[in-house]
Design an enzyme around this catalytic site. Structure first.
Site, PDB file in Angstrom:
ATOM      1  N   ASN A 177      20.297  21.620   1.306  1.00 26.97           N
ATOM      2  CA  ASN A 177      18.959  21.197   1.697  1.00 26.97           C
ATOM      3  C   ASN A 177      17.891  21.757   0.752  1.00 26.97           C
ATOM      4  O   ASN A 177      18.023  22.869   0.240  1.00 26.97           O
ATOM      5  CB  ASN A 177      18.670  21.585   3.152  1.00 26.97           C
ATOM      6  N   THR A 188      10.653  21.556   2.412  1.00 26.66           N
ATOM      7  CA  THR A 188       9.327  21.970   1.942  1.00 26.66           C
ATOM      8  C   THR A 188       9.193  23.473   2.177  1.00 26.66           C
ATOM      9  O   THR A 188       9.610  23.992   3.210  1.00 26.66           O
ATOM     10  CB  THR A 188       8.235  21.209   2.729  1.00 26.66           C
ATOM     11  N   THR A 210      17.929  16.268  -3.722  1.00 25.81           N
ATOM     12  CA  THR A 210      16.707  15.763  -4.354  1.00 25.81           C
ATOM     13  C   THR A 210      15.895  16.955  -4.867  1.00 25.81           C
ATOM     14  O   THR A 210      15.596  17.875  -4.101  1.00 25.81           O
ATOM     15  CB  THR A 210      15.868  14.976  -3.337  1.00 25.81           C
ATOM     16  N   CYS A 270      13.061  13.110   4.351  1.00 26.92           N
ATOM     17  CA  CYS A 270      12.765  13.109   2.916  1.00 26.92           C
ATOM     18  C   CYS A 270      11.433  12.521   2.475  1.00 26.92           C
ATOM     19  O   CYS A 270      10.830  13.050   1.531  1.00 26.92           O
ATOM     20  CB  CYS A 270      13.897  12.429   2.171  1.00 26.92           C
ATOM     21  N   LYS A 299       8.588  15.112   2.626  1.00 24.83           N
ATOM     22  CA  LYS A 299       8.941  16.261   1.778  1.00 24.83           C
ATOM     23  C   LYS A 299       8.891  15.880   0.295  1.00 24.83           C
ATOM     24  O   LYS A 299       8.348  16.627  -0.524  1.00 24.83           O
ATOM     25  CB  LYS A 299      10.347  16.718   2.193  1.00 24.83           C
ATOM     26  N   ARG A 330      14.658  14.439  12.251  1.00 27.33           N
ATOM     27  CA  ARG A 330      13.765  15.202  11.390  1.00 27.33           C
ATOM     28  C   ARG A 330      12.511  14.392  11.065  1.00 27.33           C
ATOM     29  O   ARG A 330      12.594  13.251  10.639  1.00 27.33           O
ATOM     30  CB  ARG A 330      14.498  15.636  10.112  1.00 27.33           C
TER      31      ARG A 330
END
Ligand SMILES: NC(=O)C1=CN([C@@H]2O[C@H](COP(=O)(O)OP(=O)(O)OC[C@H]3O[C@@H](n4cnc5c(N)ncnc54)[C@H](O)[C@@H]3O)[C@@H](O)[C@H]2O)C=CC1
Ligand SMILES: O=C(O)[C@H]1O[C@H](OP(=O)(O)OP(=O)(O)OC[C@H]2O[C@@H](n3ccc(=O)[nH]c3=O)[C@H](O)[C@@H]2O)[C@H](O)[C@@H](O)[C@@H]1O
Length: 465
Positions: free
Chosen positions: A92, A95, A133, A277, A280, A347
Site C-alpha cells: 500500500n 496518503t 502506484t 486510489c 490519493k 475505502r
C-alpha cells in the site's frame, strides 16, 4: 531470460488477484505472494473460497485452479525474496498522515521497507517490479537503496503499474486494454523489460504490451487515474446544473458520449467517486506539481477533488433540507456502503462521508450492503474520529435484510449501485415506511416513474424535480 520464479510482496486487492491471474496463465512459473499480515495470508489459504480476503467476481475459480499448483500464499517473506528472479512490490502507498506532505504526498515507507528487505536478503541478481502506484521518480530511490548493499547483486527496476478496477479485476487482468512496462533504456534495462513482457505475452497480445522509460510509466498511472476521476467530477458538476435547469444528466451523458472523441464510458453521475486510489493519486499529483512550483497545474487537478467533496456534501444537505430541515431522530435507510458495486471494498466510499454528515444532524441510520460486514462499517466511521465509537454504534445500525432496513424509515439513500436493489419489491418497501416516503437515489439506479407511481417522493441525482 525466462522467468521461473516470481514473488509478490503485498497480498492485497492488487497483489492477490494480479498474481492469481499470472499463475493461472503461466503454469510453468511458480508465483508466491507474501504478506506480513498473517490473517490475510490465512484467508488466501482458506479451504472455503468464500473466505478469500478480496471479493471479485471469478477470482475464487482462478484461485481454486492455481493455488497449490504454482500459486502460493505465505508469510515467509525472506524465503520468497531469496528464491525469486523477479519480485513485484504491491504494498500500500496511502496518503501521508504525518510530517511533510501530510494529507497529500504518498507515504512510501512500506515501499522503502520492501526495498531494504530485498537488499538485505538477495544473493543473486533480480528484477524488481513496481506494481504499487508511485510518485514519478520513485524508481531512483528504490535503486539507490538496492545499489548500496555492497553485496554485488545487480538489480533492474521496472515500473509496471496496475490499471485493474475493483469489481472487474479478473476481467481487466485477463483482457487488459494495455500492459505498461517502464524500464531503463540501456541493454540490461531492455533485457529486464523483455523478461516481464514475456510473462504477459503468455496471454496478452504483443501490441497491447507498451514499453516506455521508467518515468513515463510511473507518471502514466497517476495521469490515467486523474483523467478518469476528472470525468466523474465533470459529469457530477453538470449534474448540479441539470437539477437546476430541468435537464437530465443521463440524457446529457448519452448525448456527449456518442461523440467518439469523448466516448461513452465513465460518464455516470453519482454521489461522488470513492475507492482507495482516485483521491490519493490526485493528491499525490497535486503534491508533485507543487513541489516543482507548478501551482496552476496543482490547482487544476485539486479542483477534481474539491468537486467530489462538494457532490457528497450537497447530497446529504439535500436530504436534510428535503426532510423539512431536520433529520434529528429520523430513520434514514442506507442501501449500499461499498464505494461501487461488486466489491466489498469501502475505502473512501461516499457513504462514509454522507453518514458522518447525517449523524452530525442526529439522524438514526440503518445500513444494508450485500457484501460489506458490520465491523467494517463501524471501523470506517471510527477512523473519522468525529464522535465516540459508542455514539456511532448507538446512532447507526447495520442490518442484513434490506426490507427490515427500510422499515419505518423516513427516507432511503441509495449509495452503491448494487444490481439487486433494482429487483426489490418497492411497493412492499413503500407500505412499511413513514409518509411521505422519500428516496434519494445517489446512483440514478431506479426508475423515476415506477417509484413515483408507487407514491415515493423520488430524488435522482442529476435530474430536476
Ligand atoms: N486497489 C486497487 O484497485 C488498485 C490499487 N493500486 C495500487 O496498488 C498498491 C496496493 O494497493 P492494494 O492492493 O489496494 O493495497 P492493500 O492495502 O489491499 O494491500 C497491501 C498489502 O501489502 C502488505 N504489506 C505492506 N508492507 C509490507 C511489507 N513490508 N512486507 C509484506 N507485506 C506488506 C499489507 O499488509 C497489505 O496486505 C497501491 O499502491 C495502490 O495505489 C493500483 C491499481 C488498482
Ligand atoms: O488505481 C486504482 O486503484 C484503480 O482506480 C480505478 O478503479 P476503481 O477505483 O477500482 O473503480 P472505478 O470503476 O474507477 O470507480 C471509482 C469510483 O468512481 C465512481 N464512478 C465511476 C465511473 C462513473 O462513470 N461514475 C462514477 O461515479 C465509482 O462509483 C467509484 O466510486 C480505475 O478505474 C482503475 O483503472 C485503477 O487501476
Amino acid at each position: 531470460m525466462k522467468i521461473k520464479n516470481i514473488c509478490c510482496i503485498g497480498a492485497g486487492y492488487v497483489g492477490g488477484p494480479t498474481m492469481a491471474v499470472i499463475a493461472k496463465q503461466c503454469p510453468n512459473i511458480k508465483v508466491t505472494v507474501v504478506d506480513i499480515n498473517e490473517a490475510r495470508i490465512a484467508a488466501w489459504n482458506d479451504e472455503n473460497l468464500d473466505n478469500l480476503p478480496v471479493f471479485e467476481p471469478g477470482l475464487d475459480a482462478i484461485v481454486a485452479e492455481a493455488r497449490g499448483r504454482n500459486l502460493f500464499f505465505s508469510t515467509e517473506v525472506d524465503k520468497a525474496i531469496d528464491e525469486a528472479e523477479m519480485i513485484f512490490i504491491s504494498v500500500n502507498t496511502p496518503t501521508k498522515t504525518y510530517g511533510k506532505g501530510k494529507g497529500m504526498a504518498a507515504d512510501l515507507k512500506y515501499i522503502e521497507l520492501c526495498a531494504r528487505q530485498i537488499a538485505r536478503v538477495s544473493k543473486q541478481d533480480k528484477i524488481i517490479v513496481e506494481k504499487s502506484t508511485l510518485p514519478v521518480r520513485t524508481a531512483s530511490a528504490i535503486k539507490d537503496i538496492l545499489d548500496n548493499t555492497g553485496n554485488d547483486v545487480a538489480f533492474q527496476i521496472l515500473s509496471n503499474p496496475e490499471f485493474l478496477a475493483e469489481g472487474t479485476a479478473v476481467e481487466d487482468l485477463l483482457s487488459p486494454d494495455r500492459v505498461l512496462i517502464g524500464g531503463d533504456t540501456n541493454p540490461e534495462g531492455l533485457k529486464a523489460i523483455e523478461a516481464l513482457a514475456d510473462v504477459y505475452a503468455n496471454w496478452v497480445p504483443q501490441d497491447r504490451i507498451l514499453r516506455t522509460n521508467v518515468w513515463s510509466s510511473e507518471l502514466s498511472k497517476l495521469t490515467a487515474n486523474a483523467f478518469l476521476a476528472q470525468r466523474v467530477s465533470s459529469i457530477n458538476a453538470m449534474s448540479e446544473i441539470c437539477e437546476k435547469t430541468g435537464a437530465d444528466v443521463n440524457e446529457v451523458s448519452k448525448a456527449i458520449g456518442m461523440d467518439s472523441r469523448i466516448g461513452a464510458k465513465f460518464l455516470k453521475s453519482s454521489v461522488g467517486f470513492g475507492g482507495s486510489c482516485f483521491q490519493k493519486d490526485i493528491l499525490n499529483l497535486v503534491y508533485i506539481a507543487k513541489s516543482y512550483g507548478l501551482n496552476e497545474v496543482a490547482d487544476y487537478w485539486e479542483q477534481v477533488i474539491l468537486m467530489n467533496e462538494h457532490q457528497k456534501q450537497r447530497f446529504s444537505d439535500n436530504i436534510v433540507s428535503t426532510l423539512y430541515n431536520t433529520v434529528s431522530g429520523k430513520k434514514i435507510a442506507f442501501l449500499g456502503w461499498a464505494f461501487k458495486k461488486d466489491t466489498n471494498d469501502t475505502r473512501e466510499s461516499a457513504a462514509i462521508k454522507i453518514a458522518d454528515n447525517l449523524l452530525n444532524e442526529q439522524a438514526e441510520i440503518t445500513v444494508f450492503d450485500p457484501k460489506v460486514v458490520e465491523e467494517r462499517i463501524y471501523a470506517d466511521l471510527e477512523y473519522l474520529n468525529t464522535r465516540s465509537n459508542e455514539e456511532n454504534r448507538n446512532l447507526l445500525k447495520v442490518e442484513n435484510d434490506p426490507y427490515k432496513t427500510c422499515e419505518n424509515a423516513h427516507a432511503i439513500a441509495i449509495l452503491t449501485e448494487w444490481d439487486e436493489f433494482k429487483t426489490y419489491d418497492w411497493k412492499q418497501i413503500f407500505n412499511k415506511m413513514q409518509k411521505p416516503a422519500f428516496v434519494f437515489d445517489g446512483r440514478g439506479l431506479l426508475d423515476k416513474e415506477t417509484l413515483e407511481d408507487i407514491g415515493f417522493v423520488y430524488y435522482k441525482i442529476g435530474t430536476g424535480q
